[in-house]
Scaffold this motif. Structure first.
Motif, PDB file in Angstrom:
ATOM      1  N   ILE A   1       0.857  -1.177   0.000  1.00 47.74           N
ATOM      2  CA  ILE A   1       0.000   0.000   0.000  1.00 47.74           C
ATOM      3  C   ILE A   1       0.895   1.229   0.000  1.00 47.74           C
ATOM      4  N   THR A   2       0.609   2.149  -0.908  1.00 46.34           N
ATOM      5  CA  THR A   2       1.422   3.355  -1.015  1.00 46.34           C
ATOM      6  C   THR A   2       0.560   4.584  -0.776  1.00 46.34           C
TER       7      THR A   2
ATOM      8  N   GLY B   1      -0.208  13.045  -5.106  1.00 48.19           N
ATOM      9  CA  GLY B   1       1.113  13.638  -5.057  1.00 48.19           C
ATOM     10  C   GLY B   1       2.024  13.036  -6.107  1.00 48.19           C
ATOM     11  N   THR B   2       3.214  13.565  -6.193  1.00 50.39           N
ATOM     12  CA  THR B   2       4.173  13.093  -7.180  1.00 50.39           C
ATOM     13  C   THR B   2       5.152  12.072  -6.601  1.00 50.39           C
ATOM     14  N   LEU B   3       5.196  11.962  -5.285  1.00 53.14           N
ATOM     15  CA  LEU B   3       6.090  10.993  -4.643  1.00 53.14           C
ATOM     16  C   LEU B   3       5.252   9.916  -3.975  1.00 53.14           C
ATOM     17  N   ARG B   4       5.475   8.676  -4.380  1.00 51.41           N
ATOM     18  CA  ARG B   4       4.762   7.551  -3.782  1.00 51.41           C
ATOM     19  C   ARG B   4       5.686   6.857  -2.788  1.00 51.41           C
ATOM     20  N   ILE B   5       5.172   6.660  -1.579  1.00 48.39           N
ATOM     21  CA  ILE B   5       5.927   6.009  -0.515  1.00 48.39           C
ATOM     22  C   ILE B   5       5.175   4.760  -0.075  1.00 48.39           C
ATOM     23  N   LYS B   6       5.900   3.664   0.017  1.00 48.94           N
ATOM     24  CA  LYS B   6       5.308   2.427   0.521  1.00 48.94           C
ATOM     25  C   LYS B   6       5.090   2.595   2.015  1.00 48.94           C
TER      26      LYS B   6
END
Length: 153
Positions: A2-3, A56-61
């Motif tokens: 899940i990000t 957003g432009t940054l996806r974080i797990k």
């Protein structure tokens, strides 16, 4: 997996993508030993029903531990949380840059410009100029090091 998507400064996004890559393109995977991982875990909250899905432009797990917050439910970061994460990433960015430039300059004997370009190339940083990094380094150096003037200690 899940990000969550967030907006932070472009040079910080580039830094995170290069420092913490994942198997999935354009997704940052933070190791559980990183301070940023624990900050993200602490800031995760249940998504309010009125909150839109972030684009957003940054996806974080999102962190997923065996016990504790399940990212299926705890997958929301408020604007204040994103600001805290951004401040932490910026501190990591500059600390890494300052350490690299200092070590290359004083241990390896390279000049400042070459050290900055090597560091930018190492993390594929293009969203901030070499001059901005150099100016920040010199400001940091003046703040943290004792400057001896003629006749004054």
């Amino acid at each position: 997996m899940i990000t969550i998507a967030i907006h932070i400064k472009p040079h910080l996004e580039e830094y995170l993508r290069a420092k913490y890559p994942s198997d999935t393109p354009n997704v940052v995977h933070l190791p559980d030993t990183a301070d940023l991982y624990h900050l993200l875990y602490d800031l995760m909250a249940i998504r309010p029903s009125s909150a839109p899905i972030e684009e957003g432009t940054l996806r974080i797990k999102l962190p997923h531990r065996h016990a504790g917050k399940n990212p299926i439910y705890y997958n929301y970061l408020s604007q204040d949380s994103v600001k805290q994460i951004s401040k932490k990433v910026e501190a990591l960015f500059w600390a890494d840059a300052h350490f690299w430039i200092d070590s290359q300059k004083h241990i390896e004997g390279k000049n400042c410009t070459d050290a900055i370009y090597e560091w930018m190339d190492r993390y594929d940083i293009t969203a901030i100029s070499e001059d901005a990094i150099r100016k920040n380094y010199y400001r940091w150096r003046c703040r943290t090091r004792e400057v001896r003037r003629l006749g004054k200690l």
